[in-house]
Scaffold this motif. Structure first.
Motif, PDB file in Angstrom:
ATOM      1  N   LEU A 152     -10.602   8.238   2.669  1.00 38.25           N
ATOM      2  CA  LEU A 152     -10.017   8.565   1.361  1.00 38.25           C
ATOM      3  C   LEU A 152      -8.590   9.082   1.540  1.00 38.25           C
ATOM      4  CD1 LEU A 152     -13.008  10.328  -0.473  1.00 38.25           C
ATOM      5  CD2 LEU A 152     -12.134   8.027  -0.840  1.00 38.25           C
ATOM      6  N   ILE A 157      -6.232   6.215   2.388  1.00 36.77           N
ATOM      7  CA  ILE A 157      -5.878   5.393   1.225  1.00 36.77           C
ATOM      8  C   ILE A 157      -4.908   6.147   0.314  1.00 36.77           C
ATOM      9  CG2 ILE A 157      -6.784   4.263  -0.841  1.00 36.77           C
ATOM     10  CD1 ILE A 157      -9.344   3.729   0.655  1.00 36.77           C
ATOM     11  N   GLN A 197      -1.451   6.087   1.710  1.00 32.15           N
ATOM     12  CA  GLN A 197      -0.813   4.781   1.534  1.00 32.15           C
ATOM     13  C   GLN A 197      -0.304   4.604   0.127  1.00 32.15           C
ATOM     14  OE1 GLN A 197      -2.440   1.105   3.003  1.00 32.15           O
ATOM     15  NE2 GLN A 197      -3.875   2.248   4.250  1.00 32.15           N
ATOM     16  N   SER A 198      -1.000   5.209  -0.845  1.00 33.29           N
ATOM     17  CA  SER A 198      -0.559   4.966  -2.206  1.00 33.29           C
ATOM     18  C   SER A 198       0.507   5.959  -2.670  1.00 33.29           C
ATOM     19  CB  SER A 198      -1.750   4.918  -3.163  1.00 33.29           C
ATOM     20  OG  SER A 198      -2.147   6.197  -3.511  1.00 33.29           O
ATOM     21  N   PHE A 246       3.839   6.247   1.216  1.00 32.67           N
ATOM     22  CA  PHE A 246       3.742   5.041   2.026  1.00 32.67           C
ATOM     23  C   PHE A 246       4.587   5.107   3.300  1.00 32.67           C
ATOM     24  CE2 PHE A 246       4.586   0.643   3.197  1.00 32.67           C
ATOM     25  CZ  PHE A 246       3.298   0.151   3.216  1.00 32.67           C
ATOM     26  N   LEU A 254     -11.866   4.417  -4.749  1.00 28.64           N
ATOM     27  CA  LEU A 254     -10.463   4.818  -4.593  1.00 28.64           C
ATOM     28  C   LEU A 254      -9.608   3.622  -4.195  1.00 28.64           C
ATOM     29  CD1 LEU A 254      -8.495   7.214  -4.648  1.00 28.64           C
ATOM     30  CD2 LEU A 254      -8.797   7.383  -2.196  1.00 28.64           C
ATOM     31  N   TYR A 255     -10.170   2.750  -3.350  1.00 30.74           N
ATOM     32  CA  TYR A 255      -9.400   1.576  -2.930  1.00 30.74           C
ATOM     33  C   TYR A 255      -9.111   0.678  -4.131  1.00 30.74           C
ATOM     34  CZ  TYR A 255      -8.009  -2.688  -0.614  1.00 30.74           C
ATOM     35  OH  TYR A 255      -7.316  -3.801  -0.229  1.00 30.74           O
ATOM     36  N   THR A 314      -6.317   2.221  -6.183  1.00 34.50           N
ATOM     37  CA  THR A 314      -4.979   2.307  -5.607  1.00 34.50           C
ATOM     38  C   THR A 314      -4.484   0.992  -5.013  1.00 34.50           C
ATOM     39  OG1 THR A 314      -5.967   3.036  -3.552  1.00 34.50           O
ATOM     40  CG2 THR A 314      -5.153   4.748  -5.030  1.00 34.50           C
ATOM     41  N   GLN A 367      -1.169  -0.270  -6.347  1.00 35.24           N
ATOM     42  CA  GLN A 367      -0.111   0.657  -5.954  1.00 35.24           C
ATOM     43  C   GLN A 367       0.272   0.458  -4.489  1.00 35.24           C
ATOM     44  OE1 GLN A 367       1.354   3.303  -7.824  1.00 35.24           O
ATOM     45  NE2 GLN A 367       2.636   3.615  -6.031  1.00 35.24           N
ATOM     46  N   ILE A 368      -0.732   0.287  -3.634  1.00 35.91           N
ATOM     47  CA  ILE A 368      -0.458   0.141  -2.201  1.00 35.91           C
ATOM     48  C   ILE A 368       0.293  -1.157  -1.918  1.00 35.91           C
ATOM     49  CG2 ILE A 368      -1.531  -0.209   0.062  1.00 35.91           C
ATOM     50  CD1 ILE A 368      -3.728   1.734  -0.871  1.00 35.91           C
ATOM     51  N   ASN A 386       3.767  -0.717  -2.988  1.00 34.96           N
ATOM     52  CA  ASN A 386       4.510   0.077  -2.001  1.00 34.96           C
ATOM     53  C   ASN A 386       4.941  -0.781  -0.830  1.00 34.96           C
ATOM     54  OD1 ASN A 386       4.176   2.381  -3.444  1.00 34.96           O
ATOM     55  ND2 ASN A 386       2.484   3.171  -2.215  1.00 34.96           N
ATOM     56  N   ARG A 387       4.003  -1.622  -0.358  1.00 37.05           N
ATOM     57  CA  ARG A 387       4.301  -2.426   0.825  1.00 37.05           C
ATOM     58  C   ARG A 387       5.445  -3.390   0.529  1.00 37.05           C
ATOM     59  NH1 ARG A 387      -0.763  -3.821   2.452  1.00 37.05           N
ATOM     60  NH2 ARG A 387      -0.758  -1.909   3.688  1.00 37.05           N
ATOM     61  N   PHE A 434       8.682  -1.535   0.282  1.00 43.85           N
ATOM     62  CA  PHE A 434       9.143  -1.123   1.606  1.00 43.85           C
ATOM     63  C   PHE A 434       9.820  -2.295   2.313  1.00 43.85           C
ATOM     64  CE2 PHE A 434       8.322  -0.220   6.145  1.00 43.85           C
ATOM     65  CZ  PHE A 434       8.985   0.994   6.229  1.00 43.85           C
ATOM     66  N   LYS A 437      13.127  -3.077   0.715  1.00 37.58           N
ATOM     67  CA  LYS A 437      14.132  -2.103   1.084  1.00 37.58           C
ATOM     68  C   LYS A 437      14.719  -2.436   2.454  1.00 37.58           C
ATOM     69  CE  LYS A 437      14.138   2.733   1.517  1.00 37.58           C
ATOM     70  NZ  LYS A 437      13.313   3.933   1.477  1.00 37.58           N
TER      71      LYS A 437
END
Lengths: 217, 171
Positions: free
Chosen positions: A82, A85, A88-89, A92, B22-23, B26, B29-30, B33-34, B37, B40
């Protein structure tokens, strides 16, 4: 109340997970090369350790001996995943740096050690305080090592701190070329060794002072 | 099924659903983000706000200035480093002049070979000034030479005109 005081003292000093129990050395040595990675992993460990201690303490009466260890590992692994994760969100770029070691918190013996030795035998509040203080004990050692190794190894301090807090770059530069050995793994062993020696020296001095005071004239 | 097995089963189900829950929340969002990144990093290689990046595949992007083609960004790899593979983003314009180079991943010695990271030193900025030869760094000869050769090979393969970067001759 005295109990809680002694739990706190145990975690922060006299039974410190990094300096006395020497548990969790793998992440301790790996992430202590800069202040930010040390702070990041220290905070994640603190949170996971506290949560794991609390949950295991709540479940302690349900758990038969035969399934206690698997359940503890299960709970710790769940919490670490948890946290991974969540990192990561929300963080990052920090995760890009310490991600490898976040997963390794599962194998950090401090967590299983505290779960087994303390949380599975003690009520909720005591377990929570134990988790917080053991986590803080781990964190302050990590921070001192991170500070020392970043200053001597890289010649900077607080580099990349904006990955954790806000956008402002607050890096302090001391020199351009650091002392390489401190940035490499041996530097971690040397720093930790010095810290343990310092702690033992302080303890010894206190004991001797105690002795001279208690001897009647 | 006895009580112990039931406890273990229930805890496993709860843990599993927590993690997957949770995965699921998110995941977007993850991924976001990737991508941010990576973008960038690529923006830093190109170093020009007027150009637009378009993804061709994982290792290749094209650059356009409004409508006209303005070059490309390519991920290149070399095995010649001191320790394992080095991957580099190389941005070029249409005729093969370098816009910029950035290290994407490497396992060179921390404190020595990691000068090829932009965060550690400005060494890699030298590629953007194509007229000048690039310095080999003493102590990190193998690493820096591997990077220069990789960039040269890429330029030789992709462009007919000779625009290779030269190593600075010994003085």
């Amino acid at each position: 109340m005295n109990d809680y005081l002694s739990i706190t003292k145990d975690g922060l000093w006299s039974n410190n997970p990094a300096l006395v129990q020497l548990l969790g050395l793998c992440p301790l040595l790996a992430v202590s090369n800069t202040f930010v990675t040390a702070l990041g992993l220290g905070l994640v460990t603190l949170l996971v350790l506290t949560a794991a201690n609390m949950i295991i303490s709540l479940l302690r009466n349900l758990l038969h001996d035969a399934i206690r260890l698997p359940v503890q590992i299960l709970i710790i692994a769940t919490l670490v995943t948890l946290a991974d994760i969540a990192l990561q969100s929300w963080y990052f770029e920090l995760h890009q740096r310490i991600g490898l070691f976040v997963a390794l918190i599962v194998t950090n013996c401090t967590l299983l050690g505290r779960a087994e030795v303390f949380a599975s035998r003690n009520p909720l509040l005591a377990s929570m305080i134990d988790g917080i203080t053991m986590g803080l004990g781990f964190l302050w050692v990590l921070l001192i090592m991170g500070t020392a190794r970043e200053i001597f190894g890289h010649g900077t301090l607080f580099h990349n701190l904006h990955l954790l807090f806000g956008d402002k770059d607050v890096t302090l530069h001391f020199t351009d070329t650091g002392f390489l050995l401190m940035a490499l793994p041996p530097g971690a062993f040397l720093t930790l060794g010095c810290l343990i020696a310092l702690k033992n020296y302080l303890e010894m001095r206190r004991r001797e002072r105690g002795k001279t005071l208690s001897v009647p004239n | 099924m006895n009580f112990r097995q039931l406890t273990l089963l229930m805890l496993t189900i709860v843990s599993g659903s927590l993690v997957s829950g949770l995965y699921a929340i998110t995941r977007d969002q993850i991924n976001n983000n990737r991508e941010q990144f990576e973008e960038k990093q690529l923006d830093a290689v190109v170093n020009d706000d007027l150009l637009t990046l378009t993804k061709v595949d994982e290792t290749h992007y094209t650059l356009t200035n409004v409508d006209s083609a303005a070059g490309s960004v390519t991920l290149i790899t070399t095995q010649d480093g001191y320790n394992g593979v080095i991957t580099l983003w190389v941005a070029t314009d249409e005729v093969g002049d370098i816009r910029g180079v950035r290290t994407a991943s490497h396992r060179e010695t921390p404190g020595i070979g990691d000068i090829i990271e932009h965060e550690v030193s400005a060494w890699i900025d030298q590629f953007a000034e194509t007229a000048e030869p690039v310095d080999i760094v003493s102590g990190a000869t193998i690493t820096t030479r591997a990077v220069i050769n990789a960039v040269n090979n890429h330029l030789d393969d992709s462009f007919t005109e000779d625009s290779s970067v030269r190593e600075k001759p010994n003085e």
